[in-house]
Motif scaffolding. Structure first.
Motif, PDB file in Angstrom:
ATOM      1  N   GLY A  34       2.458  -3.541  -1.039  1.00  0.00           N
ATOM      2  CA  GLY A  34       1.779  -2.309  -0.658  1.00  0.00           C
ATOM      3  C   GLY A  34       0.348  -2.358  -1.165  1.00  0.00           C
ATOM      4  O   GLY A  34       0.121  -2.480  -2.370  1.00  0.00           O
ATOM      5  N   LEU A 201       6.145   3.081   1.075  1.00  0.00           N
ATOM      6  CA  LEU A 201       5.693   2.352  -0.113  1.00  0.00           C
ATOM      7  C   LEU A 201       6.802   2.180  -1.148  1.00  0.00           C
ATOM      8  O   LEU A 201       6.697   1.338  -2.037  1.00  0.00           O
ATOM      9  CB  LEU A 201       4.491   3.058  -0.736  1.00  0.00           C
ATOM     10  N   VAL A 204       8.360  -1.487  -0.944  1.00  0.00           N
ATOM     11  CA  VAL A 204       7.636  -2.725  -1.245  1.00  0.00           C
ATOM     12  C   VAL A 204       8.139  -3.344  -2.543  1.00  0.00           C
ATOM     13  O   VAL A 204       8.778  -2.684  -3.371  1.00  0.00           O
ATOM     14  CB  VAL A 204       6.111  -2.477  -1.316  1.00  0.00           C
ATOM     15  N   VAL A 207       2.816  -3.688  -5.763  1.00  0.00           N
ATOM     16  CA  VAL A 207       1.681  -2.879  -5.314  1.00  0.00           C
ATOM     17  C   VAL A 207       0.398  -3.569  -5.746  1.00  0.00           C
ATOM     18  O   VAL A 207       0.250  -3.963  -6.910  1.00  0.00           O
ATOM     19  CB  VAL A 207       1.748  -1.448  -5.898  1.00  0.00           C
ATOM     20  N   ASN A 221       8.049  -0.946  -6.733  1.00  0.00           N
ATOM     21  CA  ASN A 221       7.622  -0.077  -5.636  1.00  0.00           C
ATOM     22  C   ASN A 221       6.604   0.958  -6.113  1.00  0.00           C
ATOM     23  O   ASN A 221       6.091   0.887  -7.236  1.00  0.00           O
ATOM     24  CB  ASN A 221       8.838   0.598  -4.997  1.00  0.00           C
TER      25      ASN A 221
END
Length: 542
Positions: A34, A201, A204, A207, A221
């Motif tokens: 993300g 998101l 994911v 990040v 995440n």
């Protein structure tokens, strides 16, 4: 072969010289990433550079594998057939020709080994909830949200090694979002997604936070990212407090040293005036005292400068978490006061609301439903932008409407001038003091609307509506979180917390709607406005 994306000393600037990225080094490997950051940080630009849609000013992008790119703004030829949009029209036509008995060699060359192309195309459509549209319809016959999913289906059919998604859930209803979420969750290769959709998101693996031209990595995440960021920011704020205390101490020590040196100078001058010692001895002592004083002063000034530098570095590490703060008592609506009346409403484009609906007092109403159900048409009709075909849409209090396109702003006027259009009786000082609450301070309020970033443009439009005269007691918002970064969404939520009037919000963003303290959920479907719950909406979308 391990598929990956590597950016080396990557720099990009717009033709006017505005720098977006400078010397960026980053590497994206297998898994779902993300890519987050404030509006204007360069997220979409980075995806375009990776996809080859933009050329870097300096540095390089190396991609190991094939690329699939879903841009933020998608425009498809409405006359194009679905199989053409999927990129399988030629192979499908050749396959049908062979099946009908045409054994021309070019048909076999076109099909190659892809004999199941039609089945795979239909399976890709079905996976995204588009099985009902088939391969022979035109793009003009599908909704805007379905056209986004159609582009994604085309990418899935190509099976790229690296998939780039830029705000893929914009303009998707809840049902389409869940389909896209499922596709992302099962993606086997390298995936980089830019999104403000929190649910997306949460899927994911890591990040990448793009800030000030560099990327900071966080495992897990978005929730894990927020937790790690909170710990990091708490430590940064502690460092600022320590640095501030150190700076105050260094300032005190410098003042104390200056007082002591002044006393020594007065004492030395007194001894000189009274001539108690030989002139040569006193001269030597004076020069020694001056040298000592100079070194002492330089030492404390260096320490003070170092303390200031440490404070500056500590402050730089603390993120700007400015929040919009609004106090608009004139927007308050007494409980029980009639705000909106709908009766047997028939609207343009065939949309309708059968029966009746009433909104009273400071209710907060969420308007949900599939794309094409008529939510935007309903809001525009209530706002007076569209005349009803028949029936009644009566607003009983001052109302304002914020459309998806944010086209209420005049791009040639400054932020302050745009707000003045909505509040012609307000003084310039009053407008500027109120704009400061929307984070437009000083010269920023004089910037032209056309030069604002997406988040700034949204804040300016929101300020223009909420600071209008008369103050709106009914505020209607149409998909307000589209194209906003997470920080801007938080700012919007904070602003609406302070709003005391009635609120009617059309949105597919369940997390955002839940944060607003919605008092009534309405589903628009088949021309009927029916009460629902966030749980029911989520279940229907799933």
């Amino acid at each position: 072969m391990t598929h990956s994306v590597t950016c080396t000393s990557l720099s990009f600037a717009w033709p006017d010289g505005t720098s977006v990225l400078e010397g960026l080094d980053a590497s994206f490997g297998p898994g779902r990433t993300g890519l987050v950051g404030v509006n204007g940080s360069g997220k979409s630009t980075l995806l375009k550079l990776i996809a080859g849609r933009l050329a870097p000013v300096d540095g390089a992008v190396r991609v190991a594998g094939t690329i699939g790119y879903l841009p933020q703004n998608i425009t498809l030829d409405t006359t194009m057939r679905v199989d053409e949009a999927l990129g399988v029209a030629a192979r499908r036509a050749a396959l049908h020709a062979i099946e009908s008995g045409d054994t021309a060699e070019e048909h076999f060359e076109t099909v190659g080994d892809d004999w199941d192309v039609e089945e795979r195309a239909l399976a890709a459509l079905g996976e995204l909830g588009l099985g009902h549209i088939g391969l022979d319809r035109t793009v003009g016959e599908v909704s805007g949200g379905e056209s986004v999913l159609l582009r994604l289906a085309a990418l899935l059919l190509r099976r790229p090694d690296v998939l780039l998604l830029d705000e893929p859930t914009n303009n998707l209803d809840l049902y389409a979002r869940r389909r896209l979420h499922a596709a992302v969750a099962s993606w086997p290769g390298v995936l980089i997604v830019v999104s403000h959709d929190r649910e997306l998101l949460e899927l994911v693996d890591q990040v990448a936070d793009l800030r000030a031209g560099g990327i900071t990595w966080f495992g897990g995440n978005f929730s894990a990212y927020e937790e790690a960021l909170a710990v990091e920011q708490e430590a940064a704020e502690r460092t600022v407090r320590v640095a501030e205390a150190d700076l105050r101490r260094q300032k005190r020590e410098l003042v104390d040293a200056q007082v002591k040196l002044a006393r020594r100078r007065r004492y030395g001058q007194k001894m000189w005036d009274q001539k108690r010692e030989p002139k040569m001895v006193m001269g030597m002592r004076m020069r020694a005292a001056q040298e000592s004083a100079g070194k002492h002063r330089m030492l404390h000034e260096e320490r003070l400068a170092e303390a200031r530098e440490r404070l500056d570095e500590a402050v730089e590490a603390v993120r700007d978490d400015d929040e919009i703060r609004v106090n608009l008592p004139c927007t308050a609506v007494p409980p029980g006061r009639s705000v909106l009346t709908l009766r047997e409403l028939e609207m343009v484009h065939g949309a309708r609301v059968t029966g009746g609906y009433d909104l009273y007092g400071p209710e907060r109403v969420a308007l949900v439903g599939r794309n094409g159900a008529g939510k935007t048409t309903l809001l525009r009709t209530i706002a007076g932008e569209l005349a009803p075909v028949s029936g009644e849409a009566a607003v009983h209090v001052p109302a304002r409407f914020l459309p998806q396109r944010l086209d209420i702003l005049d791009g040639e006027l400054s932020v302050a001038e745009n707000v003045a259009r909505f509040a012609p009786g307000a003084t310039n000082n009053l407008i500027r003091s109120r704009l400061a609450r929307f984070l437009f301070r000083g010269a920023v309020a004089d910037r032209k609307a056309a030069a604002l970033s997406g988040g700034e443009r949204f804040r300016a439009a929101l300020a223009a509506l909420m600071l209008a005269d008369p103050a709106p007691q009914l505020l209607m918002l149409d998909e307000p979180t589209n194209n906003l970064d997470m920080a801007s969404v938080r700012q919007l939520t904070t602003a609406l917390e302070s709003y005391e009037g009635a609120l009617l919000v059309a949105s597919h963003d369940l997390a955002f709607l839940t944060s607003l303290g919605i008092t009534r959920w309405l589903l628009l479907e088949g021309g009927e406005l029916t009460p629902t719950t966030p749980e029911a909406v989520g279940a229907m979308a799933g």
